[in-house]
Scaffold this motif. Structure first.
Motif, PDB file in Angstrom:
ATOM      1  N   PHE A 106       0.836  -1.200   0.000  1.00  0.00           N
ATOM      2  CA  PHE A 106       0.000   0.000   0.000  1.00  0.00           C
ATOM      3  C   PHE A 106       0.873   1.254   0.000  1.00  0.00           C
ATOM      4  O   PHE A 106       0.575   2.236  -0.695  1.00  0.00           O
ATOM      5  N   THR A 107       1.952   1.217   0.760  1.00  0.00           N
ATOM      6  CA  THR A 107       2.871   2.351   0.793  1.00  0.00           C
ATOM      7  C   THR A 107       3.504   2.573  -0.574  1.00  0.00           C
ATOM      8  O   THR A 107       3.654   3.715  -1.030  1.00  0.00           O
ATOM      9  N   VAL A 108       3.858   1.491  -1.249  1.00  0.00           N
ATOM     10  CA  VAL A 108       4.479   1.603  -2.575  1.00  0.00           C
ATOM     11  C   VAL A 108       3.513   2.196  -3.597  1.00  0.00           C
ATOM     12  O   VAL A 108       3.863   3.131  -4.330  1.00  0.00           O
ATOM     13  N   VAL A 109       2.290   1.666  -3.657  1.00  0.00           N
ATOM     14  CA  VAL A 109       1.347   2.199  -4.645  1.00  0.00           C
ATOM     15  C   VAL A 109       0.950   3.629  -4.304  1.00  0.00           C
ATOM     16  O   VAL A 109       0.728   4.457  -5.194  1.00  0.00           O
ATOM     17  N   GLY A 110       0.893   3.928  -3.003  1.00  0.00           N
ATOM     18  CA  GLY A 110       0.624   5.308  -2.605  1.00  0.00           C
ATOM     19  C   GLY A 110       1.738   6.238  -3.046  1.00  0.00           C
ATOM     20  O   GLY A 110       1.488   7.343  -3.554  1.00  0.00           O
ATOM     21  N   ALA A 111       2.981   5.785  -2.881  1.00  0.00           N
ATOM     22  CA  ALA A 111       4.129   6.591  -3.304  1.00  0.00           C
ATOM     23  C   ALA A 111       4.138   6.771  -4.821  1.00  0.00           C
ATOM     24  O   ALA A 111       4.474   7.856  -5.338  1.00  0.00           O
ATOM     25  N   LEU A 112       3.756   5.716  -5.545  1.00  0.00           N
ATOM     26  CA  LEU A 112       3.684   5.828  -7.008  1.00  0.00           C
ATOM     27  C   LEU A 112       2.610   6.827  -7.433  1.00  0.00           C
ATOM     28  O   LEU A 112       2.799   7.603  -8.380  1.00  0.00           O
ATOM     29  N   ALA A 113       1.483   6.809  -6.737  1.00  0.00           N
ATOM     30  CA  ALA A 113       0.422   7.770  -7.036  1.00  0.00           C
ATOM     31  C   ALA A 113       0.904   9.195  -6.775  1.00  0.00           C
ATOM     32  O   ALA A 113       0.676  10.112  -7.579  1.00  0.00           O
TER      33      ALA A 113
ATOM     34  N   LEU B 167      -3.175  14.707   0.450  1.00  0.00           N
ATOM     35  CA  LEU B 167      -4.235  13.784   0.861  1.00  0.00           C
ATOM     36  C   LEU B 167      -3.781  12.328   0.779  1.00  0.00           C
ATOM     37  O   LEU B 167      -4.002  11.537   1.715  1.00  0.00           O
ATOM     38  N   VAL B 168      -3.147  11.946  -0.325  1.00  0.00           N
ATOM     39  CA  VAL B 168      -2.701  10.561  -0.462  1.00  0.00           C
ATOM     40  C   VAL B 168      -1.580  10.255   0.523  1.00  0.00           C
ATOM     41  O   VAL B 168      -1.525   9.152   1.098  1.00  0.00           O
ATOM     42  N   ALA B 169      -0.687  11.214   0.743  1.00  0.00           N
ATOM     43  CA  ALA B 169       0.363  11.011   1.740  1.00  0.00           C
ATOM     44  C   ALA B 169      -0.242  10.777   3.120  1.00  0.00           C
ATOM     45  O   ALA B 169       0.231   9.918   3.887  1.00  0.00           O
ATOM     46  N   ALA B 170      -1.296  11.505   3.446  1.00  0.00           N
ATOM     47  CA  ALA B 170      -1.980  11.301   4.723  1.00  0.00           C
ATOM     48  C   ALA B 170      -2.635   9.922   4.777  1.00  0.00           C
ATOM     49  O   ALA B 170      -2.672   9.275   5.834  1.00  0.00           O
ATOM     50  N   GLY B 171      -3.160   9.463   3.626  1.00  0.00           N
ATOM     51  CA  GLY B 171      -3.737   8.124   3.568  1.00  0.00           C
ATOM     52  C   GLY B 171      -2.701   7.047   3.806  1.00  0.00           C
ATOM     53  O   GLY B 171      -2.948   6.067   4.533  1.00  0.00           O
ATOM     54  N   VAL B 172      -1.518   7.206   3.216  1.00  0.00           N
ATOM     55  CA  VAL B 172      -0.433   6.251   3.431  1.00  0.00           C
ATOM     56  C   VAL B 172       0.009   6.277   4.896  1.00  0.00           C
ATOM     57  O   VAL B 172       0.274   5.224   5.499  1.00  0.00           O
ATOM     58  N   ALA B 173       0.064   7.471   5.464  1.00  0.00           N
ATOM     59  CA  ALA B 173       0.429   7.593   6.879  1.00  0.00           C
ATOM     60  C   ALA B 173      -0.583   6.866   7.761  1.00  0.00           C
ATOM     61  O   ALA B 173      -0.211   6.205   8.743  1.00  0.00           O
ATOM     62  N   SER B 174      -1.860   6.951   7.408  1.00  0.00           N
ATOM     63  CA  SER B 174      -2.900   6.244   8.166  1.00  0.00           C
ATOM     64  C   SER B 174      -2.683   4.738   8.100  1.00  0.00           C
ATOM     65  O   SER B 174      -2.869   4.022   9.088  1.00  0.00           O
ATOM     66  N   CYS B 175      -2.299   4.271   6.919  1.00  0.00           N
ATOM     67  CA  CYS B 175      -2.005   2.849   6.752  1.00  0.00           C
ATOM     68  C   CYS B 175      -0.869   2.418   7.674  1.00  0.00           C
ATOM     69  O   CYS B 175      -0.970   1.406   8.378  1.00  0.00           O
ATOM     70  N   LEU B 176       0.196   3.180   7.687  1.00  0.00           N
ATOM     71  CA  LEU B 176       1.354   2.816   8.505  1.00  0.00           C
ATOM     72  C   LEU B 176       1.041   2.901   9.991  1.00  0.00           C
ATOM     73  O   LEU B 176       1.504   2.068  10.776  1.00  0.00           O
ATOM     74  N   LEU B 177       0.252   3.896  10.372  1.00  0.00           N
ATOM     75  CA  LEU B 177      -0.147   4.009  11.778  1.00  0.00           C
ATOM     76  C   LEU B 177      -1.025   2.832  12.193  1.00  0.00           C
ATOM     77  O   LEU B 177      -0.908   2.315  13.314  1.00  0.00           O
ATOM     78  N   ALA B 178      -1.914   2.413  11.284  1.00  0.00           N
ATOM     79  CA  ALA B 178      -2.757   1.252  11.576  1.00  0.00           C
ATOM     80  C   ALA B 178      -1.906  -0.007  11.696  1.00  0.00           C
ATOM     81  O   ALA B 178      -2.159  -0.868  12.547  1.00  0.00           O
TER      82      ALA B 178
END
Length: 251
Positions: A171-178, A205-216
């Protein structure tokens, strides 16, 4: 930002692309649906997302679009039908048997990838619009769809998805690609004199979404919050970028 005339196109590529990305994620991190109380709900929702055909003016034009196999709208139709049929098979199997073979999800993911590629290619070959006819368009669509789709799949899987280190990394990788695709399009649009601010907002916004993933993943967010926050933020980010993309239309 004013309402764009291509809003039906925006809705189709965003919602249909999200469904395609979700099946790509489901194939990579496959389960047979046994863990979910209503496993058939995932393919049903994806079918509904793909069924947004307003970009054709009237839904019945979907069939007429296939009369010219060389056209990009026909290519979208072919891939959409293949993807839709495989999702329907997945839905029926899950509804009746409570499980679906992984091969069905893999086949659907292949069709989904084809659909994502065709969506991006349709605008890449729009030679009358210099904002669209650039290689940056392709990752904008594909990476955005994969990020949205992964977030949607994880939403259905709940907290279990983010407990997986492999999924969190993917998820972090695809978020970074986006995010990278947004940055590339930002530079391209700015060079043509278009407003690049919406793409900057999409990055945040997408960076915040990736951060949410990592926090979860780290257990720093409540189980009910992480998947929902990641999905909402990534969807908002990709939708913002795509809306800004369509705002550059000369149609």
């Amino acid at each position: 930002m004013a309402l764009i005339t291509e809003f039906p196109l925006f809705a189709f590529t965003t919602l249909g692309g999200m469904a395609a990305g979700a099946y790509a994620a489901a194939a990579c991190f496959a389960d047979d649906g046994r863990e979910a109380k209503r496993p058939w709900l995932f393919p049903l929702v994806c079918l509904a997302l793909l069924g947004v055909l307003g970009h054709l003016g009237r839904p019945e034009r979907f069939l007429l679009a296939m009369s010219n196999p060389a056209s990009m709208i026909a290519e979208e139709a072919y891939w959409s039908i293949a993807f839709g049929v495989l999702m329907l098979v997945d839905f029926v199997l899950l509804l009746r048997r409570g499980a679906s073979p992984r091969a069905v999800r893999v086949a659907a993911a292949v069709a989904a990838l084809g659909l994502m590629g065709v969506m991006g290619w349709a605008y890449f070959t729009s030679y009358g619009n210099s904002a669209w006819a650039t290689w940056q368009t392709l990752p904008l669509f594909v990476a955005g769809d994969l990020a949205m789709g992964a977030a949607l799949w994880a939403l259905f899987r709940g907290e279990g998805a983010y407990r997986s280190g492999a999924f969190a990394a993917a998820f972090t990788v695809v978020g970074a690609l986006a995010i990278a695709s947004f940055a590339l399009v930002t530079a391209h649009f700015a060079s043509l004199g278009y407003d690049a601010l919406p793409f900057a907002a999409a990055v945040v916004l997408v960076a915040a979404g990736v951060a949410s993933c990592l926090l979860a993943w780290k257990g720093k967010l409540p189980a009910a919050v992480g998947p929902a926050a990641a999905f909402a933020l990534v969807l908002a980010g990709v939708a913002t970028a795509r809306y800004a993309f369509y705002a550059a239309s000369i149609l």
